[in-house]
Design a protein around this motif. Structure first.
Motif, PDB file in Angstrom:
ATOM      1  N   GLY B   3       0.829  -1.196   0.000  1.00 17.01           N
ATOM      2  CA  GLY B   3       0.000   0.000   0.000  1.00 17.01           C
ATOM      3  C   GLY B   3       0.868   1.252   0.000  1.00 17.01           C
ATOM      4  O   GLY B   3       0.601   2.237  -0.702  1.00 17.01           O
ATOM      5  N   LYS B   4       1.956   1.183   0.772  1.00 20.68           N
ATOM      6  CA  LYS B   4       2.866   2.324   0.838  1.00 20.68           C
ATOM      7  C   LYS B   4       3.473   2.630  -0.528  1.00 20.68           C
ATOM      8  O   LYS B   4       3.655   3.794  -0.902  1.00 20.68           O
ATOM      9  CB  LYS B   4       3.991   2.002   1.831  1.00 20.68           C
ATOM     10  CG  LYS B   4       5.068   3.052   1.881  1.00 20.68           C
ATOM     11  CD  LYS B   4       6.284   2.562   2.636  1.00 20.68           C
ATOM     12  CE  LYS B   4       6.933   1.427   1.902  1.00 20.68           C
ATOM     13  NZ  LYS B   4       8.014   0.801   2.668  1.00 20.68           N
ATOM     14  N   LYS B 310      -5.246   1.287   0.473  1.00 19.35           N
ATOM     15  CA  LYS B 310      -4.462   1.151   1.711  1.00 19.35           C
ATOM     16  C   LYS B 310      -3.081   1.804   1.628  1.00 19.35           C
ATOM     17  O   LYS B 310      -2.067   1.170   1.916  1.00 19.35           O
ATOM     18  CB  LYS B 310      -4.340  -0.330   2.071  1.00 19.35           C
ATOM     19  CG  LYS B 310      -5.712  -0.960   2.250  1.00 19.35           C
ATOM     20  CD  LYS B 310      -5.650  -2.475   2.296  1.00 19.35           C
ATOM     21  CE  LYS B 310      -7.030  -3.078   2.337  1.00 19.35           C
ATOM     22  NZ  LYS B 310      -7.821  -2.859   1.079  1.00 19.35           N
ATOM     23  N   PHE B 311      -3.052   3.074   1.206  1.00 17.40           N
ATOM     24  CA  PHE B 311      -1.778   3.800   1.125  1.00 17.40           C
ATOM     25  C   PHE B 311      -1.146   3.960   2.501  1.00 17.40           C
ATOM     26  O   PHE B 311       0.060   3.943   2.648  1.00 17.40           O
ATOM     27  CB  PHE B 311      -1.997   5.203   0.540  1.00 17.40           C
ATOM     28  CG  PHE B 311      -2.316   5.233  -0.938  1.00 17.40           C
ATOM     29  CD1 PHE B 311      -2.506   4.056  -1.644  1.00 17.40           C
ATOM     30  CD2 PHE B 311      -2.414   6.451  -1.598  1.00 17.40           C
ATOM     31  CE1 PHE B 311      -2.799   4.091  -3.008  1.00 17.40           C
ATOM     32  CE2 PHE B 311      -2.694   6.495  -2.960  1.00 17.40           C
ATOM     33  CZ  PHE B 311      -2.903   5.324  -3.668  1.00 17.40           C
ATOM     34  N   TYR B 312      -1.984   4.173   3.495  1.00 16.29           N
ATOM     35  CA  TYR B 312      -1.467   4.451   4.835  1.00 16.29           C
ATOM     36  C   TYR B 312      -1.965   3.386   5.800  1.00 16.29           C
ATOM     37  O   TYR B 312      -3.022   2.791   5.605  1.00 16.29           O
ATOM     38  CB  TYR B 312      -1.921   5.836   5.309  1.00 16.29           C
ATOM     39  CG  TYR B 312      -1.823   6.889   4.237  1.00 16.29           C
ATOM     40  CD1 TYR B 312      -0.567   7.298   3.762  1.00 16.29           C
ATOM     41  CD2 TYR B 312      -2.954   7.435   3.644  1.00 16.29           C
ATOM     42  CE1 TYR B 312      -0.461   8.237   2.748  1.00 16.29           C
ATOM     43  CE2 TYR B 312      -2.866   8.376   2.629  1.00 16.29           C
ATOM     44  CZ  TYR B 312      -1.615   8.777   2.183  1.00 16.29           C
ATOM     45  OH  TYR B 312      -1.506   9.689   1.172  1.00 16.29           O
ATOM     46  N   GLY B 313      -1.203   3.204   6.867  1.00 16.44           N
ATOM     47  CA  GLY B 313      -1.546   2.141   7.823  1.00 16.44           C
ATOM     48  C   GLY B 313      -2.728   2.500   8.700  1.00 16.44           C
ATOM     49  O   GLY B 313      -3.254   3.581   8.656  1.00 16.44           O
TER      50      GLY B 313
END
Lengths: 475, 313
Positions: B3-4, B310-313
């Protein structure tokens, strides 16, 4: 020229004739135009900068990336010399893995009285969390970068064992790549053993250590502290070359007893984690509670046998400089053979007699911190001023157990390319060994670091050292 | 893909797009300043506003002097959207996602950063400005060329393109919004030189002044310029073009992953909505209201993409 011969020069012998491994190279070099070589040198530097093969220096602005200077004269080792070296490394790496297993299980070496108990009991790198636990495949040090120096024709000494997370292998690979691009004709003429299989071998070796619960093809990830870490280039380079994921702590989470990474399609399992984060930061629940770099609960997954961590936590106890002084005994104890590679004489300042000797002879010795690395916090006696010697003596008296001392070795020299042609500079060598249940694989050559300043013995990149391509010849 | 990594690619290309757009805005501003010397401060103020930097700029400077605005937009480290800042950000993101990039793309981004660092080391004097802006655009073109020429057409490429088009749509919409009053038919004096200059400035900000002439010849009216920027599917910086690209990249992701998210639905609704509009109905609704709504929807789409993937947690 005379003074150069105090040191063993790897290209020329005492009679100033070129040694056999360098004969073809020297022949080629003498026919080169200096102007062309200078241009090639600049080309190499531009290539490194463009590719972003840089490192960050701690204590400087985080955005400051520096190049490690590259020298275009290769360091050449004959196939025969290499055979002996690699046998010695294999033996030592085998012993280190056996020692680590022993020290976290029955501790036979302590029972036998060959190593004092305090050395382990007071050792910060010894992790009680690892006691009684066996890592998958029983491999502790999946990757080792043994630092070796040479002082004579057949005199190779191990300086450090680097059993935690040795760095520098990306430079070994990029240096060769650069040489191949700049001087293809050399490689057509001289048969050099290739190094380019390293990433493939690393992946294979790590995959062979996957935990028993892994189904299908093992998924490998490289754990980095992030883009501001000094070795970030290497982390991304290795992940890229292996086809592995490059992850940071915040990409990972423990889900249902497994280590998983957050992907665009949800959480996916990781089987082998090649971590480039120190033990202390690996798991805030088990170690440093403030760590943002690791994964909470990863040690539980590890103990349950559901993830392989490479290198295993707690391997640092084997490359401690105080343990180092016991390496010859250790090799004999675990392999039943005499050590092939020599150890440098080491005075443990924790012992009163040794401390007295070290204080009396400080100007001739190199003193290192027991847990130090990267050339930080060390004293090079012969190069130090009177004041520096006095200051260091005070530190030694205050915390003798924190230091070991070694004689200043007369490190071998290899020529570098300078404006006047060739000039000898001191070098060391860091070959890289991969360990898996299937065996130990050592890439021919390794990383040669060179002290670019005339007379200097400090080869660390953080202190003005450079690197060279390292050739092992097909004999 | 992590995702990151998806997030890093998306922001890398948002930043690169922003660098290029800022250079274009400065060029348009510089042009008005050359041709209409009496109205300089207003011109530069509107450039700063369009770049979203007028507020922070005013905290640092009195008035809107050309040299200050140019410096602030090109190289001020306090301005997170200055060309130098966003090129650095793009390069940091590229380092983060380096394993997802081809060597050519990485080298182009790294080169871009090294070039900008040197080029913008000192304030740029006005005589050098056209050359500097040219280099900024060339560097962007090199990165884009490397992307198109060497990257696999997979999810990596889609996230890169999503960053480009979300940013571009936002940028074009903001240009229209800042100048919306000059685009209203009621304020239009057909053929008046005042409006021609205003419109030309807008078209220059999206490098479309020549394209407009090819397509619409000499019929330059507020309505035709607005229609061109919003609804012309041939113009690569129009709202509908950017939106359709965003939608297409999201559909690729949907097909590749076999999973549909709220962002796909939102994007196709936006496209459908825009396809059904004509310029008259937009003016009827109110150009300003329409644009404000578009910017809001486009931002919401960006946030959905960030969450769905889901780029960020």
């Amino acid at each position: 020229m005379e003074q150069e011969h105090h040191h063993f020069d790897e290209m020329r012998d005492a009679a100033d004739t070129v040694r056999a491994p360098y004969a073809s190279y020297r022949n080629w070099f003498d026919r080169q135009d200096a102007e062309r070589l200078r241009a090639k040198h600049e080309e190499a530097e531009a290539f490194f900068r463009r590719t972003g093969i840089t490192f960050n220096v701690y204590g400087e602005d985080a955005a400051q990336e520096r190049l490690i200077p590259f020298d275009l004269v290769p360091r050449i080792i004959s196939g025969r010399e290499w055979k002996k070296l690699s046998r010695g490394i294999e033996q030592r790496v085998t012993a280190i893995n056996a020692f680590l297993h022993d020290i976290y299980h029955r501790q036979e070496i302590l029972r036998s009285g060959r190593m004092p108990r305090e050395l382990i009991a007071n050792n910060e790198a010894f992790l009680p969390q690892m006691i009684g636990m066996s890592p998958p495949g029983n491999v502790y040090t999946h990757i080792v970068g043994t630092d070796i120096v040479r002082t004579g024709e057949d005199d190779f000494f191990v300086l450090e064992d680097n059993a935690r997370t040795p760095s520098g292998v990306s430079y070994m690979l990029e240096n060769r790549e650069t040489m191949l691009q700049m001087f293809p004709e050399l490689f057509a003429k001289i048969k050099v053993q290739p190094v380019s299989d390293y990433p493939k071998n690393l992946r294979r070796s790590l995959a062979a250590c996957a935990p028993p619960s892994c189904v299908g093809k093992p998924r490998v990830a490289v754990l980095t502290p992030g883009i501001y870490n000094s070795a970030y280039f290497e982390h991304s380079f290795l992940a890229d070359q292996m086809g592995a994921q490059l992850v940071e702590g915040h990409d990972l989470r423990v889900v249902d007893g497994f280590l998983k990474m957050r992907t665009t399609r949800g959480y996916e399992r990781i089987d082998v984690l090649y971590r480039r984060v120190d033990d202390e930061y690996l798991d805030p629940l088990s170690f440093n509670p403030d760590s943002m770099l690791g994964v909470p609960g990863i040690m539980d997954v590890y103990r349950a046998g559901n993830i392989t961590i490479a290198n295993a936590p707690g391997t640092g106890v084997a490359d401690d400089k105080a343990i180092y002084s016991y390496m010859p005994e250790l090799v004999e104890f675990y392999t039943g053979e005499k050590a092939i590679l020599k150890n440098v004489d080491t005075w443990r300042c924790s012992e009163p007699d040794s401390l007295a000797y070290v204080l009396d002879n400080l100007a001739d010795l190199v003193v290192k911190e027991v847990h130090g690395s990267g050339g930080y916090g060390m004293l090079v006696g012969p190069a130090a001023s009177k004041q520096e010697l006095e200051d260091f003596a005070a530190k030694l008296r205050a915390r003798p157990g924190n230091y070991i001392a070694q004689p200043t070795l007369s490190l071998s020299t290899v020529p570098i390319f300078v404006d006047q042609g060739l000039a000898p500079r001191h070098v060391d060598l860091r070959p890289f060994a991969l360990v898996s249940p299937k065996g130990i694989d050592i890439t021919p050559g390794g990383l040669t670091r060179v002290a670019l300043k005339e007379g200097s013995l400090v080869v660390n990149s953080s202190q003005g050292g450079g690197t060279k391509d390292t050739w092992v010849l097909e004999d | 893909m992590l995702g990151k990594t998806a997030g890093g690619l998306y922001w890398m290309f948002r930043n690169l797009e922003r660098a290029e757009n800022t250079a274009r805005l400065i060029e348009a501003g510089f042009r008005i300043a050359l041709t209409r010397s009496q109205d300089q401060a207003t011109g530069w103020k509107s450039v700063a506003t369009t770049a979203g930097a007028a507020g922070s700029f005013s905290q640092k400077y009195q008035g809107f002097e050309s040299a200050d605005v140019i410096n602030y937009l090109l190289r001020d480290p306090d301005n997170a959207s200055s060309v130098l800042s966003v090129v650095k950000s793009a390069r940091d993101n590229a380092r983060l996602v380096r394993t997802a990039l081809t060597t050519e793309v990485w080298s182009a981004v790294n080169d871009n950063w090294m070039t900008m660092k040197d080029l913008l080391a000192e304030p740029v004097v006005e005589t050098e400005l056209p050359k500097v802006l040219d280099i900024i655009r060339q560097q962007s073109a090199l990165v884009r060329g490397a992307l198109h020429g060497t990257m696999l057409r997979n999810d990596i490429y889609d996230f890169a393109r999503l960053g480009t088009f979300i940013e571009r749509a936002d940028n074009t919409a903001r240009i229209i919004d800042v100048k919306y009053y000059t685009l209203l038919p009621s304020t239009s004096f057909v053929g008046s030189s005042l409006d021609n200059v205003q419109w030309e400035t807008i078209l220059r900000s999206v490098s479309a002044h020549r394209a407009f002439r090819w397509l619409d010849e000499d019929d330059m009216t507020a309505t035709s310029v607005a229609r061109f920027l919003i609804l012309d599917r041939r113009l690569p910086r129009s709202l509908i073009f950017s939106l359709e690209q965003t939608c297409a990249n999201l559909e690729h992701l949907c097909a590749e992953y076999g999973e549909r998210h709220s962002c796909q639905d939102h994007a196709s609704q936006m496209v459908q909505g825009l396809k059904n509009r004509d310029i008259a109905s937009i003016f009827e609704e109110g150009l300003h209201e329409f644009i404000t709504g578009f910017i809001r929807d486009n931002n919401a789409l960006g946030q959905m993409i960030e969450q769905d993937y889901k780029f960020y947690g």
